[in-house]
Design a protein around this motif. Structure first.
Motif, PDB file in Angstrom:
ATOM      1  N   GLY A  76      28.716  34.426  42.427  1.00  0.00           N
ATOM      2  CA  GLY A  76      27.771  33.701  43.278  1.00  0.00           C
ATOM      3  C   GLY A  76      28.443  32.962  44.416  1.00  0.00           C
ATOM      4  N   VAL A  77      29.547  33.525  44.899  1.00  0.00           N
ATOM      5  CA  VAL A  77      30.338  32.872  45.941  1.00  0.00           C
ATOM      6  C   VAL A  77      30.514  33.843  47.108  1.00  0.00           C
ATOM      7  CG1 VAL A  77      32.565  31.799  46.487  1.00  0.00           C
ATOM      8  CG2 VAL A  77      31.566  31.517  44.207  1.00  0.00           C
ATOM      9  N   GLU A  78      30.485  33.309  48.329  1.00  0.00           N
ATOM     10  CA  GLU A  78      30.747  34.129  49.506  1.00  0.00           C
ATOM     11  C   GLU A  78      32.235  34.459  49.579  1.00  0.00           C
ATOM     12  OE1 GLU A  78      28.961  35.413  52.126  1.00  0.00           O
ATOM     13  OE2 GLU A  78      27.108  34.935  51.058  1.00  0.00           O
ATOM     14  N   PRO A  79      32.588  35.696  49.855  1.00  0.00           N
ATOM     15  CA  PRO A  79      34.004  36.048  49.963  1.00  0.00           C
ATOM     16  C   PRO A  79      34.599  35.526  51.263  1.00  0.00           C
ATOM     17  CG  PRO A  79      32.656  37.926  50.541  1.00  0.00           C
ATOM     18  CD  PRO A  79      31.703  36.857  50.083  1.00  0.00           C
ATOM     19  N   PRO A  80      35.905  35.419  51.336  1.00  0.00           N
ATOM     20  CA  PRO A  80      36.538  34.998  52.588  1.00  0.00           C
ATOM     21  C   PRO A  80      36.393  36.070  53.660  1.00  0.00           C
ATOM     22  CG  PRO A  80      38.193  35.698  50.998  1.00  0.00           C
ATOM     23  CD  PRO A  80      36.893  35.683  50.275  1.00  0.00           C
ATOM     24  N   GLU A  81      36.601  35.687  54.885  1.00  0.00           N
ATOM     25  CA  GLU A  81      36.549  36.635  55.999  1.00  0.00           C
ATOM     26  C   GLU A  81      37.724  37.612  55.900  1.00  0.00           C
ATOM     27  OE1 GLU A  81      34.369  36.866  58.519  1.00  0.00           O
ATOM     28  OE2 GLU A  81      33.092  35.220  57.823  1.00  0.00           O
ATOM     29  N   GLY A  82      37.506  38.805  56.442  1.00  0.00           N
ATOM     30  CA  GLY A  82      38.600  39.773  56.538  1.00  0.00           C
ATOM     31  C   GLY A  82      38.713  40.677  55.330  1.00  0.00           C
ATOM     32  N   ASP A  83      39.809  41.404  55.287  1.00  0.00           N
ATOM     33  CA  ASP A  83      40.058  42.391  54.250  1.00  0.00           C
ATOM     34  C   ASP A  83      40.376  41.701  52.924  1.00  0.00           C
ATOM     35  OD1 ASP A  83      40.753  44.571  52.738  1.00  0.00           O
ATOM     36  OD2 ASP A  83      42.533  45.106  53.913  1.00  0.00           O
ATOM     37  N   LEU A  84      39.595  41.990  51.888  1.00  0.00           N
ATOM     38  CA  LEU A  84      39.806  41.346  50.600  1.00  0.00           C
ATOM     39  C   LEU A  84      41.064  41.843  49.892  1.00  0.00           C
ATOM     40  CD1 LEU A  84      36.187  41.150  49.096  1.00  0.00           C
ATOM     41  CD2 LEU A  84      37.385  39.572  50.613  1.00  0.00           C
ATOM     42  N   TYR A  85      41.632  42.928  50.384  1.00  0.00           N
ATOM     43  CA  TYR A  85      42.848  43.458  49.775  1.00  0.00           C
ATOM     44  C   TYR A  85      44.081  43.140  50.612  1.00  0.00           C
ATOM     45  CZ  TYR A  85      39.434  45.981  46.968  1.00  0.00           C
ATOM     46  OH  TYR A  85      38.382  46.304  46.143  1.00  0.00           O
ATOM     47  N   ALA A  86      43.982  42.146  51.452  1.00  0.00           N
ATOM     48  CA  ALA A  86      45.131  41.696  52.242  1.00  0.00           C
ATOM     49  C   ALA A  86      45.830  40.571  51.482  1.00  0.00           C
ATOM     50  CB  ALA A  86      44.675  41.223  53.615  1.00  0.00           C
ATOM     51  N   ILE A  87      47.019  40.852  50.980  1.00  0.00           N
ATOM     52  CA  ILE A  87      47.801  39.881  50.212  1.00  0.00           C
ATOM     53  C   ILE A  87      49.081  39.568  50.981  1.00  0.00           C
ATOM     54  CG2 ILE A  87      49.059  39.465  48.062  1.00  0.00           C
ATOM     55  CD1 ILE A  87      46.053  39.544  47.662  1.00  0.00           C
ATOM     56  N   PRO A  88      49.354  38.306  51.290  1.00  0.00           N
ATOM     57  CA  PRO A  88      50.584  37.939  52.007  1.00  0.00           C
ATOM     58  C   PRO A  88      51.827  38.498  51.318  1.00  0.00           C
ATOM     59  CG  PRO A  88      49.121  36.050  51.866  1.00  0.00           C
ATOM     60  CD  PRO A  88      48.512  37.116  51.013  1.00  0.00           C
ATOM     61  N   GLY A  89      52.678  39.107  52.110  1.00  0.00           N
ATOM     62  CA  GLY A  89      53.891  39.715  51.578  1.00  0.00           C
ATOM     63  C   GLY A  89      53.727  41.183  51.255  1.00  0.00           C
ATOM     64  N   LEU A  90      52.475  41.655  51.255  1.00  0.00           N
ATOM     65  CA  LEU A  90      52.215  43.066  50.958  1.00  0.00           C
ATOM     66  C   LEU A  90      51.458  43.738  52.102  1.00  0.00           C
ATOM     67  CD1 LEU A  90      51.310  42.923  47.144  1.00  0.00           C
ATOM     68  CD2 LEU A  90      53.432  43.757  48.196  1.00  0.00           C
TER      69      LEU A  90
END
Length: 442
Positions: A283-297
């Motif tokens: 029940g939460v809005e996801p953050p903006e941008g690509d949800l599979y963007a992980i810092p360092g990867l």
């Protein structure tokens, strides 16, 4: 005689992976005149099983053998003619009690014997099964293919009997691949699901779907659900994805060969769907941008997606990277480090990690997709499902995108973003000869 072969520990993983095969369907039969002629000629080539001297072959046994031969010929004809370029036919040959999934007029013993007769006649080659890893794979030989061409058989000569079950229920471990199909009882819920599949398959078979300009034969999608234990309650609320479409295994750089109604297809996809559905569940809005963007990867999106999804399919704390992922990551990355990095980016869905909620998210994904297919079908639009997306004729793109957004809002409570993925085209030949004919370099 064909039999299951135990897997040797020395065999590599690659050796047990199934190639691009067509899965045996006992409901495929000879429909067109040319294929009927082929089935009769092939049956005449086969050597009947030996019997006690002085006795006659039983008529019912002979008819079972003939029916089995016909459906095997139909499946092999699909392999010989389909532009999907299957490498063989995956056939289940284990002895088991007949269930709702089986055709009743012959059984595995008859099928095993007929395949052996085909092999002895030089019509097929047989790669025996690997226990709990891969089914027996049967491939047509040059002799069989020659007969197909000689008699003018077309893939449109293949027909389908009524009765193939389209709603499957499975149990077993996703990790160990020890799966068992469940012979469930009919219920109003199963009947409703089956009616939906009849609509979807009806629309697809009525549409002019082609690959490389060639018709592709009968389409019969099945919907697969899952329960945890074989003796557990029979429910249809987990998994639910659609399988059986030749286009699902088609390489991305081959999709340009697909047409529907003579038009090229548009490839439409829900963006980061599994992650989006996890946020919907919380029940939460996801953050903006690509949800599979992980810092360092950065630059490792494909492997990040696989690792993220794996976190929803675990019954206990994730400690090890999934098989085959360690070498695909930069040095120094472990499951503990990845999980920590994912938690920093997505704190709202951390409570879903290690809860085995993945099959429930998959079920919601499939509910949205089936809803999209049915709504488009009501508009006379055929759509090819791709788990988290669809392909439609180019002129139906706008209607399809709007339908995907609407159904996601109805089923998940929030409109999910949709993107059109570019259809990869073959690289142009940039040689001087090509350029002299007006071609340009890419």
């Amino acid at each position: 005689m064909l039999e299951l072969k135990l897997n040797s520990p020395a065999r590599s993983v690659a050796a047990t992976q199934e190639p691009h095969v067509l899965h045996y369907d006992a409901w495929l039969i000879a429909g067109g005149i040319c294929l009927i002629a082929l089935a009769r000629q092939v049956f005449g080539i086969l050597t009947p099983p030996a019997i006690t001297p002085g006795r006659k072959h039983r008529a019912d046994a002979g008819e079972r053998r003939r029916l089995c031969s016909e459906t095997l010929v139909a499946s092999l004809a699909v392999i010989a003619l389909s532009p999907a370029r299957y490498t063989g036919l995956a056939v289940p040959l284990e002895n088991a009690k007949l269930t709702r999934y089986d055709r009743r007029d012959f059984n595995a013993d008859v099928l095993r014997a007929v395949i052996q007769e085909f092999a002895e006649a030089g019509l097929v080659t047989v790669e025996e099964a690997v226990f709990r890893e891969r089914r027996t794979v049967v491939a047509p030989t040059a002799r069989f293919r020659h007969l197909v061409v000689k008699l003018g058989v077309a893939v449109t000569d293949v027909a389908r009997l009524e009765g193939r079950e389209t709603i499957e229920l499975w149990s077993g471990s996703r990790r160990t691949r020890h799966k068992k199909i469940i012979d469930y009882r009919d219920s109003p819920e199963a009947d409703a699901l089956r009616a939906e599949m009849a609509t979807v398959n009806g629309v697809l078979n009525a549409a002019d779907i082609r690959l490389e300009g060639n018709k592709v034969g009968p389409i019969n999608l099945v919907r697969k659900f899952r329960i945890e234990q074989p003796n557990g309650p029979h429910a249809f609320d987990r998994h639910g994805r659609l399988y059986g479409g030749f286009w699902e295994d088609l390489p991305k750089d081959q999709r340009y060969l697909l047409t529907i109604g003579g038009e090229p297809v548009a490839d439409l996809d829900f963006v980061s769907m599994f992650g989006q559905l996890a946020y919907c569940r919380q029940g939460v809005e996801p953050p903006e941008g690509d949800l599979y963007a992980i810092p360092g990867l950065e630059g490792y999106r494909k492997i990040v997606k696989r690792l993220m999804v794996s976190l929803f399919f675990r019954n206990s704390k994730a400690q090890r990277l999934p098989s085959g992922t360690k070498d695909a990551l930069p040095e120094g990355w472990s499951m503990e480090r990845f999980k920590s990095a994912a938690a920093d980016v997505h704190p709202a869905i951390v409570p879903l990690f290690d809860t085995n909620v993945g099959f429930e998210l998959m079920a919601l994904e499939s509910q949205i997709l089936v809803g999209v297919l049915l709504e488009l079908a009501s508009q006379g639009i055929a759509a090819l499902p791709m788990h988290d997306g669809i392909m439609v004729a180019e002129r139906h793109k706008e209607a399809a995108v709007e339908t995907m957004r609407t159904l996601s809002r109805l089923k998940a409570g929030r409109e999910l973003p949709v993107v059109e993925k570019p259809i990869q085209m073959p690289r142009q030949n940039n040689s001087p000869l090509w350029s002299s004919r007006g071609g340009g370099s890419e």
